[in-house]
Design an enzyme around this catalytic site. Structure first.
Site, mmCIF file in Angstrom:
data_model
loop_
_atom_site.group_PDB
_atom_site.id
_atom_site.type_symbol
_atom_site.label_atom_id
_atom_site.label_comp_id
_atom_site.label_asym_id
_atom_site.label_seq_id
_atom_site.Cartn_x
_atom_site.Cartn_y
_atom_site.Cartn_z
ATOM 1 N N HIS A 11 0.866 -1.186 0.000
ATOM 2 C CA HIS A 11 0.000 0.000 0.000
ATOM 3 C C HIS A 11 0.902 1.235 0.000
ATOM 4 C CE1 HIS A 11 1.044 0.134 4.225
ATOM 5 N NE2 HIS A 11 0.471 -1.032 4.436
ATOM 6 N N GLY A 13 1.809 3.169 2.240
ATOM 7 C CA GLY A 13 2.804 3.215 3.324
ATOM 8 C C GLY A 13 4.109 2.561 2.895
ATOM 9 N N HIS A 14 3.986 1.374 2.294
ATOM 10 C CA HIS A 14 5.193 0.694 1.805
ATOM 11 C C HIS A 14 5.887 1.538 0.732
ATOM 12 C CE1 HIS A 14 2.603 -2.934 2.968
ATOM 13 N NE2 HIS A 14 3.618 -2.976 3.805
ATOM 14 N N GLN A 38 7.347 -15.918 11.820
ATOM 15 C CA GLN A 38 6.889 -14.844 12.705
ATOM 16 C C GLN A 38 5.397 -14.916 12.984
ATOM 17 O OE1 GLN A 38 8.206 -11.720 9.818
ATOM 18 N NE2 GLN A 38 6.337 -10.659 10.440
ATOM 19 N N GLY A 124 9.111 0.862 8.876
ATOM 20 C CA GLY A 124 8.057 1.789 9.260
ATOM 21 C C GLY A 124 7.901 1.893 10.766
ATOM 22 N N GLN A 130 8.819 -3.481 16.467
ATOM 23 C CA GLN A 130 9.638 -4.197 15.476
ATOM 24 C C GLN A 130 10.861 -3.374 15.077
ATOM 25 O OE1 GLN A 130 8.085 -6.543 11.980
ATOM 26 N NE2 GLN A 130 8.402 -4.586 10.963
ATOM 27 N N VAL A 153 2.355 6.107 7.815
ATOM 28 C CA VAL A 153 1.547 6.716 6.753
ATOM 29 C C VAL A 153 0.087 6.362 7.032
ATOM 30 C CG1 VAL A 153 1.102 6.799 4.269
ATOM 31 C CG2 VAL A 153 3.453 6.537 5.129
ATOM 32 N N MET A 161 -2.269 2.958 7.631
ATOM 33 C CA MET A 161 -2.358 1.988 6.527
ATOM 34 C C MET A 161 -1.787 0.651 6.978
ATOM 35 S SD MET A 161 -1.464 4.079 3.104
ATOM 36 C CE MET A 161 -2.466 5.480 2.625
ATOM 37 N N ARG A 164 -3.547 -5.498 6.661
ATOM 38 C CA ARG A 164 -4.642 -6.172 7.376
ATOM 39 C C ARG A 164 -5.938 -5.358 7.350
ATOM 40 N NH1 ARG A 164 -0.131 -8.203 10.730
ATOM 41 N NH2 ARG A 164 -0.175 -10.473 10.567
HETATM 42 P P1 AMP Z 1 4.458 -5.247 6.358
HETATM 43 O O1 AMP Z 1 4.769 -5.893 5.077
HETATM 44 O O2 AMP Z 1 3.140 -4.512 6.322
HETATM 45 O O3 AMP Z 1 4.600 -6.123 7.542
HETATM 46 O O4 AMP Z 1 5.486 -4.095 6.609
HETATM 47 C C1 AMP Z 1 6.661 -3.900 5.864
HETATM 48 C C2 AMP Z 1 7.264 -2.605 6.318
HETATM 49 O O5 AMP Z 1 6.361 -1.535 6.016
HETATM 50 C C3 AMP Z 1 7.509 -2.541 7.822
HETATM 51 O O6 AMP Z 1 8.721 -1.858 8.076
HETATM 52 C C4 AMP Z 1 6.315 -1.752 8.301
HETATM 53 O O7 AMP Z 1 6.552 -1.066 9.517
HETATM 54 C C5 AMP Z 1 6.115 -0.785 7.167
HETATM 55 N N1 AMP Z 1 4.753 -0.265 7.161
HETATM 56 C C6 AMP Z 1 3.602 -0.949 7.088
HETATM 57 N N2 AMP Z 1 2.546 -0.116 7.152
HETATM 58 C C7 AMP Z 1 3.052 1.139 7.261
HETATM 59 C C8 AMP Z 1 2.478 2.442 7.382
HETATM 60 N N3 AMP Z 1 1.175 2.642 7.403
HETATM 61 N N4 AMP Z 1 3.323 3.496 7.484
HETATM 62 C C9 AMP Z 1 4.664 3.316 7.477
HETATM 63 N N5 AMP Z 1 5.254 2.128 7.363
HETATM 64 C C10 AMP Z 1 4.464 1.045 7.270
#
Ligand code: AMP
Length: 268
Positions: A11, A13-14, A38, A124, A130, A153, A161, A164
């Site tokens: 999304h 955020g990524h 995990q 993030g 984490q 984000v 964002m 899930r």
């Molecule tokens: P995920 O694949 O969602 O587990 O997260 C991959 C990376 O994206 C991790 O470092 C998360 O912290 C980051 N991340 C996920 N959602 C957001 C968000 N809304 N804002 C900033 N970073 C994010």
């Protein structure tokens, strides 16, 4: 080279993490790996959203140089028998509610760092604990990697964002905004001078109690160690939240005095 580790279902955020990585390195790698170690037995590993084609087309427009999307056997050989365990910072909160979770995270990040050899990793702050766990591992194991924490984000209505969020029904999506209202209220009261940790927690908890099906924790913690804040907030503190809305477990956080109130600029 910069790495942005993800589990896919990407999304905005990524993509913001990727843009940050581009600013810091001339070569950017995004990993996409839904890491089995995990997830606990009751977690959502089987139904975690997977959309490699969609992810690749989003990344094609993002300026990323390489996507690394290994299958599970590539990272975990049949006789794989090593785990990375981080201590105190991994123990409370998510560590307590999801036993083994951070061991899985630290292990897969160590594997990715070893394979890729990045100089920078962009993570993030949405997953605040984490980020601290990975920073601790990098220091203790002497990985030559700078860990950059990117601000959370949010959707226009303030919801953090998350891949899930796709699980949420329209009603649950509305209910989830209680997290935002709670964090926003606390951030504003902190700005107005409130320093009592229990009072700030109460402000976060209020709206969430109304909307969530259960609350795992709403806590003020030291922003560097995640130690509990006993009374008044003195050093940097983070408000951390984990709750279920319907069957979906959501987490969010706000670093007091650092992160803007999530609804700032909104009419709400
Ligand atoms: P995920 O694949 O969602 O587990 O997260 C991959 C990376 O994206 C991790 O470092 C998360 O912290 C980051 N991340 C996920 N959602 C957001 C968000 N809304 N804002 C900033 N970073 C994010």
């Amino acid at each position: 080279m910069a790495i942005v580790p993800t589990m896919g279902a990407l999304h905005a955020g990524h993509l913001a993490l990727v843009a940050e990585a581009k600013r810091r390195a001339s070569f950017v790698l995004v990993s996409i790996f839904v890491n089995p170690t995990q997830f606990g037995p009751n977690d959502d590993f089987a139904r975690y959203p997977r959309d490699l084609d969609g992810d690749l087309s989003k990344l094609a427009r993002s300026g990323v140089d390489i996507v690394f999307a290994p299958d599970a056997q590539a990272l975990y050989a049949p006789d794989d028998d090593t785990r990375v365990r981080v201590g105190a910072v991994a123990a409370p909160l998510e560590g307590a509610y999801r036993p083994g979770h951070f061991e899985g995270v630290a292990t897969v990040v160590a594997k990715l760092f070893a394979i890729v050899g990045p100089s920078t990793a962009v993570l993030g702050r949405k997953d605040y604990q984490q980020l601290l766990v990975v920073r601790r591992m990098v220091r203790d194991l002497f990985f030559p990697v700078e860990v950059v924490g990117h601000p959370t984000v949010r959707e226009p209505d303030g919801l953090a964002m998350s891949s899930r969020n796709a699980y949420l029904s329209p009603d649950e999506r509305t209910g989830a905004l209680a997290i935002v209202r709670g964090l926003d209220a606390a951030a504003r009261r902190f700005r107005a001078g409130e320093r009592r940790a229990r009072e700030l927690e109460r402000l976060v908890r209020g709206p969430i109690q109304e909307a969530a099906s259960s609350i795992d924790y709403v806590d003020a913690r030291d922003a560097d160690t995640l130690a509990p804040v006993s009374d008044e907030i003195g050093a940097r503190a983070v408000l951390v939240v984990a709750c279920h809305v319907g069957r979906t477990r959501l987490i969010d956080n706000l670093v007091l005095g650092e992160d803007a109130p999530p609804l700032e600029g909104e009419s709400a």
